[in-house]
Design a protein around this motif. Sequence first.
Motif: not given
Length: 94
Positions: A3, A66, A83-84
């Motif tokens: 992240p 993210g 990324s989340d």
Amino acid sequence: MAPLGASKIAFMGGGVPDLDVEYLVIAGGASGGGGNQLSGGGGAGGYRTGTYTPLVVSTAYDVIVGGGGARTNGAGVAGNDGSDSKFNTIESTG
């Protein structure tokens, strides 16, 4: 992909009522594929929106931002996912 940033937020104070909060959580977008000038661009990150009820005063909430997908090298190589992102229990997929 790691992240971009992670933190906790908290609202402190006495005599403040719990809050209903509208949120927008956007994940990191994907990178474009490899292939000189012939490759396409990356896709957008997923998102979630709604109302979080209640946001409790003096409680810490996780926040993760993210990052975008890493670039690729070489022709015919697929792009990478972003990324989340996360706000407490609400997560968007990169």
